[in-house]
Each structure stands twice: as C-alpha cells, then as structure tokens.
Enzyme design. Structure first.
Site, short mmCIF file in Angstrom:
data_model
loop_
_atom_site.label_atom_id
_atom_site.label_comp_id
_atom_site.label_asym_id
_atom_site.label_seq_id
_atom_site.Cartn_x
_atom_site.Cartn_y
_atom_site.Cartn_z
N HIS A 1 0.96 -1.26 0.03
CA HIS A 1 0.25 -0.13 -0.36
C HIS A 1 0.80 1.23 0.37
CE1 HIS A 1 -3.16 3.56 1.59
NE2 HIS A 1 -3.87 2.00 0.57
N GLU B 1 -3.27 2.67 -7.00
CA GLU B 1 -3.28 3.99 -6.09
C GLU B 1 -2.72 5.21 -7.06
OE1 GLU B 1 -3.88 3.12 -1.96
OE2 GLU B 1 -1.78 2.15 -2.27
#
Length: 230
Positions: A85, A154
């Site tokens: 992430h 992302e």
C-alpha cells in the site's frame, strides 16, 4: 488505522442490512486493523463478507517485533491481504523487493494478496507514470502466481489531495497494468478517493474490475452505497 473492536462491530450492525440488496456475484471484503481481525472473523462467520489484513511479513515466525505472519492470519479466517500500500511504501520503507517477499509469503500461506501500485504527483508531473508502474510490476511480481492475485492502482497524487484522477485516465492506466501481466484475467481495482458520488462512473469503465476504498469505507451508509453501485 481506524476503529476499535467495538467500533468495528457497530459499523457492521449498520452495514450488514444493506447487503440484502447487493447482487450475489459482487464480492465484499473488509481489511480492518490487526486487532479487529479475530473478533470480526467470528462476527462474519457464515456471512458473504470476506476478511482481509492490511499487511503480512515474509517469514512465518522469527524475531520481527511488530510484524504479522501468514499462518497467524489464516488461522483466524483471513483470506486476503493488502501488500505494498502507498502508505506502507511512504511511511514505513516498503520497497519493491520487500513487497515481492510479502507477496510470495502471502501466497505460500494460502492468502490472496492485493498488490498496490501507483505514482506520486512529482512522478506524474515528470512523465514517469508508465515507467514507474511497469517497474513496480516487474520487480514486485517476480515468481508470484498471477492466478492468485489482485492488483490495485492507487494514484497517490489523487488521494486526499483535492486532485482528481479522471475515470478515463484510471481506466487507461489499469489497461496498461493489464497489458503487463501474463494473466489478463487478474482482477484490477482502482483506489483513489473512491466515493459514493463517483462509484457509478468508475465502475462503468471497462478495465476496472473493482475498487479499493479508503476513507469512504469508514461510514456504513457511505460504504454501502459504494458496494451497491448501479
């Protein structure tokens, strides 16, 4: 890093009734903090919601204070895990090499990893979006089984900044990601300020298979609207 066990249970009480209108083929996954996983595993037993963790270490055990191993997660019913992430990369020194180790460890333990890739504003402004993402994929996916994998794009520059990634641009980049894979059927999600007011437009894009939701997932009504997109 949101929600105590009590807060997570309260969230579910408000969220679960909304699943009655959710199409059966639609997958719903929650990735709460480690401290919530055990209680939610029991709470969700028999429901259609699957459980994921926010990270996993590459060793099954050892002197790695503060880390969590794959067997620790699978024992309590966790089936997915987020790896790489942007916040892990930005704040905690994750690299493409450690991401690769975590991906392989997750799969070895029977978990399905969700690999996150994406660029910063500086990298985008420098015209590095494509080369950076291709590099993240090439380094991250070494010896990783693409038959047991989810990828999330992302655009870091569009998360909590006020900047918006147009859905057509998100679709273009996800198409680029797919073109780099040996398995074109890998589920590729979009994660960049996903909200109730843009979910329908996002999911209308042909390359986008799902969404990785951040802040908008913290409130039951908001997340339910996203899950029940039209």
């Amino acid at each position: 890093m949101f929600k105590t066990q009590a807060e997570s249970e309260e969230f579910l009480r408000g969220f679960l009734p909304h699943l009655e209108e959710t199409p059966e083929e639609r997958e719903v996954l929650l990735c709460p903090p480690f401290t919530d996983l055990s209680v939610l595993s029991k709470y969700l037993h028999g429901s259609r919601i699957q459980l994921g963790a926010q990270n996993v270490h590459w060793e099954e055990n050892g002197a790695y204070t503060g880390e969590i191993s794959g067997p620790m997660l699978t024992e309590i019913g966790v089936r997915f895990v987020i790896v790489g992430h942007s916040e892990r990369r930005q704040y905690f020194g994750e690299t493409d090499e450690t991401v690769n180790l975590r991906l392989k460890a997750a799969q070895k333990s029977g978990l399905t990893p969700i690999l996150c890739v994406g660029e910063t504003k500086e990298q985008r402004d420098a015209g590095q979006t494509e080369s950076l993402i291709i590099g993240q994929l090439e380094k991250g996916l070494v010896n990783v089984d693409q038959d047991n994998l989810v990828i999330a794009y992302e655009p870091i520059w569009a998360i909590g900044t006020g900047d918006t990634c147009e859905v057509t641009e998100a679709n273009r980049v996800i198409g680029l990601i797919r073109s780099q894979l040996t398995n074109a059927n890998v589920s590729i999600q979009y994660g960049g300020s996903v909200k109730p007011n843009n979910i329908d437009e996002i999911m209308a894009q042909p390359e986008i298979d799902g969404v990785l939701v951040g802040g908008a997932s913290l409130e039951a009504e908001s997340f339910a609207r996203i899950v029940n997109y039209k």
